[in-house]
Design a protein around this motif. Structure first.
Motif, PDB file in Angstrom:
ATOM      1  N   ASN A  95      98.857  41.015  -7.713  1.00  0.00           N
ATOM      2  CA  ASN A  95      97.597  40.398  -8.130  1.00  0.00           C
ATOM      3  C   ASN A  95      97.268  39.154  -7.318  1.00  0.00           C
ATOM      4  O   ASN A  95      96.096  38.847  -7.061  1.00  0.00           O
ATOM      5  CB  ASN A  95      97.637  40.073  -9.626  1.00  0.00           C
ATOM      6  N   LEU A  96      98.289  38.426  -6.874  1.00  0.00           N
ATOM      7  CA  LEU A  96      98.045  37.227  -6.064  1.00  0.00           C
ATOM      8  C   LEU A  96      97.932  37.576  -4.583  1.00  0.00           C
ATOM      9  O   LEU A  96      97.214  36.898  -3.838  1.00  0.00           O
ATOM     10  CB  LEU A  96      99.150  36.201  -6.298  1.00  0.00           C
ATOM     11  N   THR A  97      98.619  38.610  -4.143  1.00  0.00           N
ATOM     12  CA  THR A  97      98.473  39.065  -2.760  1.00  0.00           C
ATOM     13  C   THR A  97      97.014  39.420  -2.478  1.00  0.00           C
ATOM     14  O   THR A  97      96.514  39.219  -1.361  1.00  0.00           O
ATOM     15  CB  THR A  97      99.368  40.283  -2.496  1.00  0.00           C
ATOM     16  N   ALA A  98      96.338  39.934  -3.486  1.00  0.00           N
ATOM     17  CA  ALA A  98      94.924  40.275  -3.321  1.00  0.00           C
ATOM     18  C   ALA A  98      94.094  39.050  -2.935  1.00  0.00           C
ATOM     19  O   ALA A  98      93.097  39.180  -2.204  1.00  0.00           O
ATOM     20  CB  ALA A  98      94.391  40.891  -4.614  1.00  0.00           C
ATOM     21  N   LEU A  99      94.489  37.865  -3.394  1.00  0.00           N
ATOM     22  CA  LEU A  99      93.762  36.645  -3.027  1.00  0.00           C
ATOM     23  C   LEU A  99      93.901  36.349  -1.538  1.00  0.00           C
ATOM     24  O   LEU A  99      92.985  35.807  -0.918  1.00  0.00           O
ATOM     25  CB  LEU A  99      94.276  35.466  -3.844  1.00  0.00           C
ATOM     26  N   LEU A 100      95.060  36.694  -0.968  1.00  0.00           N
ATOM     27  CA  LEU A 100      95.247  36.493   0.467  1.00  0.00           C
ATOM     28  C   LEU A 100      94.289  37.387   1.256  1.00  0.00           C
ATOM     29  O   LEU A 100      93.703  36.960   2.258  1.00  0.00           O
ATOM     30  CB  LEU A 100      96.691  36.811   0.853  1.00  0.00           C
ATOM     31  N   ALA A 101      94.138  38.620   0.810  1.00  0.00           N
ATOM     32  CA  ALA A 101      93.236  39.542   1.496  1.00  0.00           C
ATOM     33  C   ALA A 101      91.793  39.083   1.388  1.00  0.00           C
ATOM     34  O   ALA A 101      90.998  39.267   2.327  1.00  0.00           O
ATOM     35  CB  ALA A 101      93.402  40.948   0.922  1.00  0.00           C
ATOM     36  N   ARG A 102      91.442  38.465   0.263  1.00  0.00           N
ATOM     37  CA  ARG A 102      90.070  37.962   0.118  1.00  0.00           C
ATOM     38  C   ARG A 102      89.825  36.745   0.981  1.00  0.00           C
ATOM     39  O   ARG A 102      88.750  36.578   1.556  1.00  0.00           O
ATOM     40  CB  ARG A 102      89.806  37.602  -1.350  1.00  0.00           C
ATOM     41  N   ARG A 103      90.815  35.880   1.085  1.00  0.00           N
ATOM     42  CA  ARG A 103      90.627  34.669   1.891  1.00  0.00           C
ATOM     43  C   ARG A 103      90.548  35.000   3.370  1.00  0.00           C
ATOM     44  O   ARG A 103      89.769  34.409   4.104  1.00  0.00           O
ATOM     45  CB  ARG A 103      91.762  33.684   1.639  1.00  0.00           C
ATOM     46  N   TRP A 104      91.391  35.938   3.827  1.00  0.00           N
ATOM     47  CA  TRP A 104      91.418  36.297   5.246  1.00  0.00           C
ATOM     48  C   TRP A 104      91.150  37.790   5.391  1.00  0.00           C
ATOM     49  O   TRP A 104      92.057  38.591   5.644  1.00  0.00           O
ATOM     50  CB  TRP A 104      92.767  35.918   5.856  1.00  0.00           C
TER      51      TRP A 104
END
Length: 273
Positions: free
Chosen positions: A51-60
């Protein structure tokens, strides 16, 4: 050491509270605003359910983002819930080993959230992790720093008592260092380091909420090590001790202080991966 497994559903019970430190860690990873050094590869070590890895994909969104975790249960959940991100079952100690350097390209951003505390001797592992980072890249991690709080000490004390100690003496237990220790180690490796600590006051509700919290993380290896005929009594006594340590107010709210340690290190541009 006994082997334990993780339950993504239980872990995600307090997803917002567990996710906030990740967001605040990520905010300090700041490639140049002109985009000249926008990361091409981002790795999340100990990605859990993703669920937090998804934030990395959204940021970059233009980066190749990979989540790694040693738990097959967590990776299975991540692959189901987070499309568009690669997830692999992997032990971070093997991933950072010297003989792995030739097998993979260096990483521009390497993130680890609430994972290193489960790796014995992880302080000595930091130079190896840094070797996996590209010159000018980032290593950012966060670990809990609350292991002397009642949420942990009550579990530790109870597990040392008979009849439980026979079964729990070899279970995995988390441990971490203070921010200054991490800062000194990474400065010695030539990094620019930003390190700090924050104590969150999590307001929890429901029946035995502190037990619910710890049973998904720090107490889970202990609970799994106990045979069925002892686990129920252990849980009941641990819940009682935690209620005494964290009494609810008149509205049933429980405050759980939670100290966390943050480190963001930028690798020197001239240091080879």
């Amino acid at each position: 050491m006994s082997r334990h497994t993780w339950d993504p559903e239980r872990y995600l019970t307090y997803a917002d509270e567990r996710g906030r430190p990740f967001v605040e860690l990520l905010a300090r990873v700041a490639p140049d605003p002109d985009g000249a050094d926008e990361p091409r590869t981002v790795v999340d070590l100990g990605c859990g359910p993703g669920n937090l890895t998804a934030l990395l994909a959204r940021r970059w969104p233009r980066a190749a983002v990979t989540g790694l975790d040693s738990s097959p249960e967590m990776i299975a959940r991540a692959r189901t819930d987070v499309p568009g991100v690669a997830f692999e079952v992997a032990d971070l100690r093997e991933w950072a080993a010297p003989d792995a350097l030739a097998l993979r390209a260096p990483v521009d951003v390497l993130v680890s959230n609430a994972t290193l505390q489960w790796v014995p001797g992880h302080l000595e592992l930091l130079p190896g992790l840094l070797d996996r980072v590209a010159a000018g890249g980032w290593l950012a991690f966060q670990v809990p720093g609350n292991f002397e709080e009642p949420s942990h000490s009550n579990r530790r004390d109870l597990a040392a008592e008979a009849p439980y100690s026979t079964h729990t003496r070899d279970v995995a237990v988390p441990e971490a260092h203070d921010s200054a220790t991490y800062l000194r180690v990474l400065q010695a490796e030539g990094c620019d380091v930003d390190a700090w600590e924050t104590t969150y006051l999590h307001v929890l509700t429901g029946e035995d909420p502190v037990f619910t919290w710890v049973s998904g993380t720090g107490a889970r290896p202990t609970l799994q090590a106990l045979p069925d005929e002892l686990r129920g009594d252990f849980e009941a006594e641990l819940k009682r001790r935690l209620r005494d340590a964290y009494p609810p107010d008149a509205q049933g709210r429980v405050v759980l202080p939670f100290r966390r340690v943050f480190v963001v290190a930028r690798k020197a541009s001239g240091r080879k991966a």
